[in-house]
Design an enzyme around this catalytic site. Sequence first.
Site, short mmCIF file in Angstrom:
data_model
loop_
_atom_site.label_atom_id
_atom_site.label_comp_id
_atom_site.label_asym_id
_atom_site.label_seq_id
_atom_site.Cartn_x
_atom_site.Cartn_y
_atom_site.Cartn_z
N HIS A 9 13.63 -48.91 -56.01
CA HIS A 9 14.44 -50.08 -55.87
C HIS A 9 14.41 -50.75 -57.32
O HIS A 9 15.52 -51.40 -57.53
CB HIS A 9 13.98 -50.99 -54.81
CG HIS A 9 12.56 -51.57 -54.69
ND1 HIS A 9 11.52 -50.84 -54.45
CD2 HIS A 9 11.93 -52.78 -55.16
CE1 HIS A 9 10.43 -51.35 -54.66
NE2 HIS A 9 10.77 -52.51 -55.10
N HIS A 99 5.61 -33.27 -79.63
CA HIS A 99 4.34 -32.97 -79.71
C HIS A 99 3.88 -32.48 -78.31
O HIS A 99 3.01 -31.76 -78.22
CB HIS A 99 3.61 -34.33 -80.10
CG HIS A 99 3.64 -34.77 -81.70
ND1 HIS A 99 2.68 -35.57 -82.26
CD2 HIS A 99 4.42 -34.08 -82.34
CE1 HIS A 99 3.07 -35.60 -83.45
NE2 HIS A 99 4.11 -34.99 -83.64
N ARG A 134 -0.73 -25.88 -83.36
CA ARG A 134 -1.47 -26.93 -82.94
C ARG A 134 -1.16 -27.64 -81.59
O ARG A 134 -1.96 -28.02 -80.82
CB ARG A 134 -1.79 -27.84 -84.12
CG ARG A 134 -0.76 -28.70 -84.64
CD ARG A 134 -1.21 -29.64 -85.90
NE ARG A 134 -0.20 -30.59 -86.29
CZ ARG A 134 0.60 -30.03 -87.22
NH1 ARG A 134 0.91 -28.91 -87.45
NH2 ARG A 134 1.60 -31.18 -87.85
C1 RB5 Z 1 8.06 -52.11 -57.26
O1 RB5 Z 1 7.99 -53.43 -57.07
C2 RB5 Z 1 7.22 -51.78 -58.58
O2 RB5 Z 1 5.65 -52.04 -58.45
C3 RB5 Z 1 7.32 -50.33 -59.13
O3 RB5 Z 1 8.67 -50.27 -59.28
C4 RB5 Z 1 6.88 -49.96 -60.37
O4 RB5 Z 1 6.90 -50.89 -61.44
C5 RB5 Z 1 5.39 -49.67 -60.26
O5 RB5 Z 1 4.90 -49.00 -61.18
#
Ligand code: RB5
Length: 143
Positions: A9, A99, A134
């Site tokens: 979201h 890399h 490398r």
């Molecule tokens: C969601 O609130 C947030 O924690 C998530 O999208 C993310 O940033 C987590 O690493």
Amino acid sequence: MKIYAGCDHAGFKLRTAVMEHLREKGYDVEECMSHELNDDDYYSDAAYEVADKVAKDPNSKGILICGTGIGMSIAANRNRNIRAALCHTLYDAELTRLHNDANVLCLGERVMEKELALEIVDKFLTTDFSHFERYEKRIERLK
Ligand code: RB5
């Protein structure tokens, strides 16, 4: 090039912009989780779906977007065939392709302007792995 694009979201708005941007450029973009805005979704679900698809399709790349990009990179890198890179600059995106041969780009919608994010996406997708011995040896050691 096939691109698998996932988000939670907190990355939904930027993922929409990234998909639109890439489709305009002619990329074949598959929308992975999440398909709708849902505050209760999990970044790990999207990361595992994209990681799995990229691992099975070696010519593809993945893009994962959450609030910071951190959760996505932690989750995607649990797949042994994935080298997911959280990028904040064009330099990050360029070097992680040259890399690390990174195959998944992680971005954070809450920590970056859209314009820069789109430039980072372009840099990531248009920079080829250097194939220097490398760097190949270093990647081998990750397995
Ligand atoms: C969601 O609130 C947030 O924690 C998530 O999208 C993310 O940033 C987590 O690493």
